[in-house]
Design a protein around this motif. Sequence first.
Motif, PDB file in Angstrom:
ATOM      1  N   ASP A   1       0.839  -1.203   0.000  1.00 36.97           N
ATOM      2  CA  ASP A   1       0.000   0.000   0.000  1.00 36.97           C
ATOM      3  C   ASP A   1       0.872   1.251   0.000  1.00 36.97           C
ATOM      4  O   ASP A   1       1.395   1.649   1.050  1.00 36.97           O
ATOM      5  CB  ASP A   1      -0.904  -0.012   1.229  1.00 36.97           C
ATOM      6  CG  ASP A   1      -1.855   1.183   1.264  1.00 36.97           C
ATOM      7  OD1 ASP A   1      -1.815   2.010   0.329  1.00 36.97           O
ATOM      8  OD2 ASP A   1      -2.634   1.286   2.241  1.00 36.97           O
ATOM      9  N   PRO A   2       1.050   1.920  -1.137  1.00 35.73           N
ATOM     10  CA  PRO A   2       1.901   3.107  -1.182  1.00 35.73           C
ATOM     11  C   PRO A   2       1.428   4.231  -0.268  1.00 35.73           C
ATOM     12  O   PRO A   2       2.239   5.055   0.174  1.00 35.73           O
ATOM     13  CB  PRO A   2       1.839   3.544  -2.656  1.00 35.73           C
ATOM     14  CG  PRO A   2       1.394   2.330  -3.404  1.00 35.73           C
ATOM     15  CD  PRO A   2       0.507   1.583  -2.463  1.00 35.73           C
ATOM     16  N   THR A   3       0.140   4.277   0.044  1.00 33.70           N
ATOM     17  CA  THR A   3      -0.354   5.360   0.894  1.00 33.70           C
ATOM     18  C   THR A   3       0.145   5.235   2.328  1.00 33.70           C
ATOM     19  O   THR A   3       0.044   6.193   3.100  1.00 33.70           O
ATOM     20  CB  THR A   3      -1.893   5.398   0.892  1.00 33.70           C
ATOM     21  OG1 THR A   3      -2.416   4.201   1.509  1.00 33.70           O
ATOM     22  CG2 THR A   3      -2.433   5.511  -0.527  1.00 33.70           C
ATOM     23  N   ARG A   4       0.684   4.085   2.688  1.00 34.77           N
ATOM     24  CA  ARG A   4       1.247   3.916   4.030  1.00 34.77           C
ATOM     25  C   ARG A   4       2.688   4.421   4.109  1.00 34.77           C
ATOM     26  O   ARG A   4       3.264   4.486   5.190  1.00 34.77           O
ATOM     27  CB  ARG A   4       1.192   2.437   4.437  1.00 34.77           C
ATOM     28  CG  ARG A   4      -0.219   1.915   4.642  1.00 34.77           C
ATOM     29  CD  ARG A   4      -0.253   0.415   4.820  1.00 34.77           C
ATOM     30  NE  ARG A   4       0.567  -0.037   5.956  1.00 34.77           N
ATOM     31  CZ  ARG A   4       0.757  -1.328   6.260  1.00 34.77           C
ATOM     32  NH1 ARG A   4       0.185  -2.273   5.508  1.00 34.77           N
ATOM     33  NH2 ARG A   4       1.510  -1.651   7.293  1.00 34.77           N
ATOM     34  N   LEU A   5       3.255   4.769   2.971  1.00 36.50           N
ATOM     35  CA  LEU A   5       4.602   5.338   2.949  1.00 36.50           C
ATOM     36  C   LEU A   5       4.536   6.832   3.235  1.00 36.50           C
ATOM     37  O   LEU A   5       3.491   7.466   3.065  1.00 36.50           O
ATOM     38  CB  LEU A   5       5.250   5.109   1.581  1.00 36.50           C
ATOM     39  CG  LEU A   5       5.367   3.656   1.104  1.00 36.50           C
ATOM     40  CD1 LEU A   5       5.879   3.621  -0.332  1.00 36.50           C
ATOM     41  CD2 LEU A   5       6.267   2.847   2.024  1.00 36.50           C
TER      42      LEU A   5
ATOM     43  N   ALA B   1       4.698  10.697   2.686  1.00 40.65           N
ATOM     44  CA  ALA B   1       4.219  11.412   1.498  1.00 40.65           C
ATOM     45  C   ALA B   1       5.342  11.751   0.537  1.00 40.65           C
ATOM     46  O   ALA B   1       5.131  11.821  -0.683  1.00 40.65           O
ATOM     47  CB  ALA B   1       3.488  12.681   1.940  1.00 40.65           C
ATOM     48  N   SER B   2       6.542  11.953   1.075  1.00 36.72           N
ATOM     49  CA  SER B   2       7.685  12.319   0.240  1.00 36.72           C
ATOM     50  C   SER B   2       8.467  11.105  -0.270  1.00 36.72           C
ATOM     51  O   SER B   2       9.488  11.283  -0.934  1.00 36.72           O
ATOM     52  CB  SER B   2       8.638  13.211   1.042  1.00 36.72           C
ATOM     53  OG  SER B   2       9.151  12.495   2.176  1.00 36.72           O
ATOM     54  N   HIS B   3       7.987   9.917   0.046  1.00 40.25           N
ATOM     55  CA  HIS B   3       8.760   8.729  -0.326  1.00 40.25           C
ATOM     56  C   HIS B   3       8.881   8.636  -1.851  1.00 40.25           C
ATOM     57  O   HIS B   3       7.898   8.814  -2.578  1.00 40.25           O
ATOM     58  CB  HIS B   3       8.076   7.472   0.217  1.00 40.25           C
ATOM     59  CG  HIS B   3       8.977   6.272   0.257  1.00 40.25           C
ATOM     60  ND1 HIS B   3       9.470   5.666  -0.880  1.00 40.25           N
ATOM     61  CD2 HIS B   3       9.495   5.584   1.309  1.00 40.25           C
ATOM     62  CE1 HIS B   3      10.229   4.644  -0.528  1.00 40.25           C
ATOM     63  NE2 HIS B   3      10.270   4.580   0.795  1.00 40.25           N
TER      64      HIS B   3
ATOM     65  N   ARG C   1       6.276   6.754  -3.777  1.00 33.57           N
ATOM     66  CA  ARG C   1       4.986   7.412  -3.995  1.00 33.57           C
ATOM     67  C   ARG C   1       5.096   8.441  -5.114  1.00 33.57           C
ATOM     68  O   ARG C   1       4.140   8.644  -5.879  1.00 33.57           O
ATOM     69  CB  ARG C   1       4.511   8.094  -2.716  1.00 33.57           C
ATOM     70  CG  ARG C   1       4.116   7.124  -1.622  1.00 33.57           C
ATOM     71  CD  ARG C   1       3.419   7.807  -0.465  1.00 33.57           C
ATOM     72  NE  ARG C   1       2.088   8.312  -0.839  1.00 33.57           N
ATOM     73  CZ  ARG C   1       1.220   8.817   0.034  1.00 33.57           C
ATOM     74  NH1 ARG C   1       1.556   8.891   1.329  1.00 33.57           N
ATOM     75  NH2 ARG C   1       0.047   9.247  -0.358  1.00 33.57           N
TER      76      ARG C   1
ATOM     77  N   PRO D   1       5.503   5.925  -8.768  1.00 38.23           N
ATOM     78  CA  PRO D   1       4.883   4.595  -8.654  1.00 38.23           C
ATOM     79  C   PRO D   1       5.292   3.666  -9.795  1.00 38.23           C
ATOM     80  O   PRO D   1       5.244   2.440  -9.632  1.00 38.23           O
ATOM     81  CB  PRO D   1       3.382   4.898  -8.676  1.00 38.23           C
ATOM     82  CG  PRO D   1       3.266   6.257  -9.297  1.00 38.23           C
ATOM     83  CD  PRO D   1       4.506   6.995  -8.894  1.00 38.23           C
TER      84      PRO D   1
ATOM     85  N   THR E   1       7.875   0.853  -9.098  1.00 39.25           N
ATOM     86  CA  THR E   1       7.630  -0.207  -8.127  1.00 39.25           C
ATOM     87  C   THR E   1       6.917  -1.411  -8.724  1.00 39.25           C
ATOM     88  O   THR E   1       6.210  -1.316  -9.728  1.00 39.25           O
ATOM     89  CB  THR E   1       6.809   0.323  -6.946  1.00 39.25           C
ATOM     90  OG1 THR E   1       5.515   0.725  -7.407  1.00 39.25           O
ATOM     91  CG2 THR E   1       7.507   1.495  -6.277  1.00 39.25           C
TER      92      THR E   1
END
Length: 444
Positions: free
Chosen positions: A179-183, A185-187, A190, A193, A196
């Motif tokens: 789940d990218p939203t758990r990273l 915000a600046s990762h 994300r 995408p 990945t």
Amino acid sequence: MRPIGRRGFVTTATGAAFAVVGPGGSGVVATAAERAGRREREPEPPPAPETETDMETEKEPGPESSAADFRFRGMWVATVANRDWPSRPGLTAGTQRAELLAHLDRAVERRLNAVVLQVRPTADALWPSPYEPWAQCLTGTQGRDPGWDPLGTAVAEAHARGLELHAWFNPYRVANHTDPTRLAASHPARLHPEWTVSYGGKLYYDPGLPEVRRFVQDAMLDAVRRYPVDAVHWDDYFYPYPVAGEGFADDASHARYGADFPDRGDWRRHNTDLLVSETAARIKEVRPGVSFGVSPFGVWRNAADDPEGSDTRAGVATYDDLYADTRKWIREGWIDHVVPQLYWHIGHPATDYATLLDWWSAAVRGTGVALRVGEALYKAGDPAQPAPWQDPRELSRHLALAAGRPDVDGHCFFAAREVAEDRAGALAAAVADHYGARARPPRH
């Protein structure tokens, strides 16, 4: 680590399993933890003063002390999912620091001379990186400033104790979820995408993309620029371990960059070769004298698949499944040391420790690449492990066997939590039998 010769992911015991095929085709189940191991320029502080008189007042040297004084004696400190350190996320900076120093002090007490600290566990950082967010294992929230510099402290405090500090990075793992939203915000995952791939319930960077390869090098080498680390250390994860019934979704990158490789496996190995060779060259540019080492899964290839492979029947091989031709990296001199994870007991029916020790000894012979053996301290005294691991002397027998192989330059123990607990007294026995003299930094 300092150069010798020419030149962090851990899962829990509940991780996914794979089969190591034993005699008669029976499956010996090994967990993901078993296969994993589980795993700005500043002046370097001088080591603690030490005189020859000090050395002589130590315990009487053991039978191999004259050679072993300079051999590598390391331990891994895994930070992913707070495996070894910090003991849990969200501790105060002072408590985190105290726990870290306790690990370093314990290494000295156990007569070790190196600590391999995982500083980039899931595409995040244990230093103030301009490329990636602060590591989640520190505060519990990825991207949150912990209020101190763990890597900078680790380097200075390790050197003050006469220990080498090896910075352990995992190149491609992004998260232990998809789940990218758990990273943060600046990762970067994300922001990009398209870099990945989701696989086996985890998120990875695609090793087939040149921009990914360059980015992960930049991110890791930032730490080498900032701190006088003694080595860059990688674990066994390149392309991820295979998951039954699932393919790694790199069709797009293969179509774009793999046209010259009819076999996708060859293309993937080429991608990993580029990562290794380019990183090796860049380390020398950024901070000459820093060593570069890799800790692969203990089987390069089985002899059934390649006559030059080991006489083993492992269910996974680095060459075939992780697309990592570790033997080639040794022969090309791209790495300075190799730390194969020989996490089996002597006499294991499918992956015998002695058989693999001899194979790796032959692999490094005459190359100038140092061989350090990864040891499964975590198995000692574990009731779930086979009978040999219930014997506190099993680990000591490993060191005794290796002492008769001149190509072996030392050992590294997985991991810091077990070094502290020493559940079966296996490490204490090995230290008493083989580490009679105070540890010194390995020969440069």
